[in-house]
Design a protein around this motif. Structure first.
Motif, short mmCIF file in Angstrom:
data_model
loop_
_atom_site.label_atom_id
_atom_site.label_comp_id
_atom_site.label_asym_id
_atom_site.label_seq_id
_atom_site.Cartn_x
_atom_site.Cartn_y
_atom_site.Cartn_z
N LYS A 129 0.83 -1.20 0.00
CA LYS A 129 0.00 0.00 0.00
C LYS A 129 0.87 1.26 0.00
N GLY A 130 0.46 2.20 -0.84
CA GLY A 130 1.10 3.51 -0.82
C GLY A 130 2.43 3.59 -1.54
N THR A 131 2.81 2.57 -2.30
CA THR A 131 4.11 2.60 -2.96
C THR A 131 4.07 3.33 -4.31
N GLY A 132 2.87 3.58 -4.84
CA GLY A 132 2.78 4.33 -6.09
C GLY A 132 2.34 3.52 -7.29
N LYS A 133 1.54 2.49 -7.07
CA LYS A 133 1.07 1.65 -8.18
C LYS A 133 0.18 2.45 -9.14
N THR A 134 -0.73 3.23 -8.57
CA THR A 134 -1.66 3.99 -9.40
C THR A 134 -0.93 5.02 -10.24
N MET A 135 0.07 5.69 -9.66
CA MET A 135 0.80 6.70 -10.41
C MET A 135 1.67 6.06 -11.49
N THR A 136 2.15 4.84 -11.24
CA THR A 136 2.87 4.11 -12.29
C THR A 136 1.95 3.83 -13.47
N LEU A 137 0.72 3.41 -13.16
CA LEU A 137 -0.27 3.18 -14.21
C LEU A 137 -0.57 4.48 -14.96
N CYS A 138 -0.71 5.59 -14.23
CA CYS A 138 -1.00 6.87 -14.86
C CYS A 138 0.13 7.30 -15.80
N HIS A 139 1.36 7.01 -15.41
CA HIS A 139 2.50 7.32 -16.28
C HIS A 139 2.38 6.56 -17.60
N ALA A 145 -1.41 7.75 -24.41
CA ALA A 145 -2.19 8.86 -24.97
C ALA A 145 -1.31 9.72 -25.88
N LYS A 146 -0.07 9.93 -25.50
CA LYS A 146 0.84 10.74 -26.32
C LYS A 146 1.20 10.03 -27.62
N GLN A 147 1.05 8.70 -27.62
CA GLN A 147 1.29 7.94 -28.85
C GLN A 147 0.04 7.85 -29.73
N ASP A 148 -1.02 8.54 -29.31
CA ASP A 148 -2.28 8.56 -30.03
C ASP A 148 -2.94 7.18 -30.06
N TRP A 149 -2.74 6.42 -29.00
CA TRP A 149 -3.42 5.14 -28.88
C TRP A 149 -4.80 5.34 -28.27
N LEU A 150 -5.69 4.44 -28.60
CA LEU A 150 -6.99 4.42 -27.91
C LEU A 150 -6.77 3.82 -26.54
N VAL A 151 -7.12 4.55 -25.49
CA VAL A 151 -6.89 4.11 -24.12
C VAL A 151 -8.22 3.90 -23.42
N LEU A 152 -8.47 2.71 -22.98
CA LEU A 152 -9.65 2.41 -22.16
C LEU A 152 -9.16 2.30 -20.72
N HIS A 153 -9.28 3.37 -19.97
CA HIS A 153 -8.74 3.45 -18.61
C HIS A 153 -9.88 3.29 -17.62
N ILE A 154 -9.81 2.26 -16.79
CA ILE A 154 -10.82 2.01 -15.77
C ILE A 154 -10.16 2.19 -14.41
N PRO A 155 -10.25 3.39 -13.81
CA PRO A 155 -9.60 3.65 -12.53
C PRO A 155 -10.10 2.76 -11.39
N ASP A 156 -11.40 2.45 -11.40
CA ASP A 156 -11.99 1.66 -10.33
C ASP A 156 -13.01 0.72 -10.94
N PHE A 190 -7.22 -0.25 -32.09
CA PHE A 190 -6.37 0.33 -31.05
C PHE A 190 -6.10 1.80 -31.22
N LYS A 191 -6.16 2.31 -32.46
CA LYS A 191 -5.82 3.71 -32.69
C LYS A 191 -7.00 4.52 -33.21
N THR A 192 -8.21 4.00 -33.00
CA THR A 192 -9.38 4.77 -33.41
C THR A 192 -9.67 5.85 -32.40
N TRP A 220 -6.54 -11.25 -28.77
CA TRP A 220 -6.54 -10.20 -29.78
C TRP A 220 -5.14 -9.60 -29.86
N ASN A 221 -4.89 -8.83 -30.88
CA ASN A 221 -3.57 -8.20 -31.02
C ASN A 221 -3.75 -6.71 -31.29
N GLY A 222 -2.62 -6.02 -31.38
CA GLY A 222 -2.65 -4.59 -31.65
C GLY A 222 -2.71 -3.73 -30.41
N GLY A 223 -2.38 -4.29 -29.24
CA GLY A 223 -2.45 -3.49 -28.03
C GLY A 223 -1.79 -4.17 -26.86
#
Length: 317
Positions: A129-139, A145-156, A190-192, A220-223
């Motif tokens: 707990k508290g080591t920074g797992k969520t922030m690693t995921l956010c990175h 996102a900067k690579q223009d990939w389609l990102v399906l992010h489910i925080p919870d 993946f890039k739509t 599946w592939n492409g991601g």
């Protein structure tokens, strides 16, 4: 069902509002640190910032340094995906800074070298707990996102079904969810754009809980599939448990296997120093002794280099 949990560490000594240190910590440090010693004025500070704001360019030389994400970009990339306390910190500091850490560099290295012709690889971020797992995921999300990939992010995952129901109630979205499509098919796009994504998924596919399991099936592939383990929703597990096989159980582990584990630990010496200097720079540490060598060592002792503990302790100073 997959269960996601994360381990818990014991909380450090609490600080009274009128004191900088817990008495026991002060006694422990008095034998190791001379209270009269001050940081020499000529001692150089650790470089705790980098001007490299593109995660695609982050490398070992950036480890332990903070990089800024424009606030307008944060709203687009993380509309609901940043931890609450980090959002509060953003408001306080009037900026969004993420630390470049070794686990994130490891994960980005894998993503950069992915062969998208092969089935999607699964990555599991885990740690206490508290080591920074969520922030690693956010990175990693910011990189994608900067690579223009389609990102399906489910925080919870527990709130996902609720949010999807609210999404479906909008007449704007009801007009766009008109073509049922298998989950494995739309993940290949993946890039739509997000708008195109919304047009291709039926309401039923988004609101069914079992699709969480379908999303981690790598047929599946492409991601890529990146997940984190948290203690939320886990039943009958020791509070100290944090390893994947402990938290997922046999069924959950077999569903994800094979996967590449990414362990997130407490701050290294370099990372702790960087965070400490960042808090000083942003005036987050207000106590008169916070900038001394003694104060630094006290924070190190009380937090045990745990990012969550360090942030909470510093909030009282």
């Amino acid at each position: 069902m997959l269960r996601s949990v994360k381990g818990v560490i014991c909380q450090g000594p609490k600080l009274d509002f009128g004191y900088f240190l817990h008495a026991s910590a002060r006694a422990w440090l008095s034998a190791a640190v001379n209270q009269d010693v001050q940081i020499p004025a000529e001692k150089p500070r650790t470089v705790f910032r980098t001007n490299e704001s593109n995660p695609a360019n982050h490398a070992e030389q950036h480890e332990g340094q903070h990089y800024s994400i424009p606030l307008q970009e944060v709203k687009v990339v993380f509309p609901h995906g940043l931890p609450y306390r980090f959002q509060m910190q953003m408001k306080t500091f009037n900026e969004s800074c993420l630390m470049v850490r070794k686990p994130a560099l490891e994960l980005l290295g894998y993503l950069k070298n992915t062969n998208f012709a092969h089935p999607a690889i699964r990555y599991v971020i885990y740690g206490e707990k508290g080591t920074g797992k969520t922030m690693t995921l956010c990175h990693a999300v910011h990189y994608c996102a900067k690579q223009d990939w389609l990102v399906l992010h489910i925080p919870d995952a527990h709130l996902w079904v609720k949010n999807c129901r609210e999404l479906m109630q909008s007449s704007y979205n009801k007009e766009r969810f008109d073509q049922p499509l298998e989950a494995s098919t739309w993940l290949k796009n993946f890039k739509t754009s997000n708008d195109h994504f919304l047009k291709e998924v039926s309401p039923e596919e988004l609101t069914l809980v079992h699709n969480l399991r379908k999303m981690v099936v790598n047929d599946w592939n492409g991601g890529a599939i990146v997940t984190t383990l948290s203690q939320t929703g886990s039943l009958f597990k020791p509070r100290s448990a944090y390893l994947p096989h402990e938290l997922l159980g046999k069924e959950g582990f077999d569903t994800l296997d094979p996967f590449i584990p990414i362990q997130v630990s407490n701050y290294s010496q370099r990372e702790f120093e960087s965070c400490y200097q960042y808090y000083l720079d942003r005036k987050w540490l207000q106590h008169e002794r916070a900038s001394t060598e003694e104060g630094r060592n006290e924070l190190l002792f009380l937090s045990n280099s745990n990012p969550w503990q360090l942030e909470r302790i510093s909030a009282y100073l």
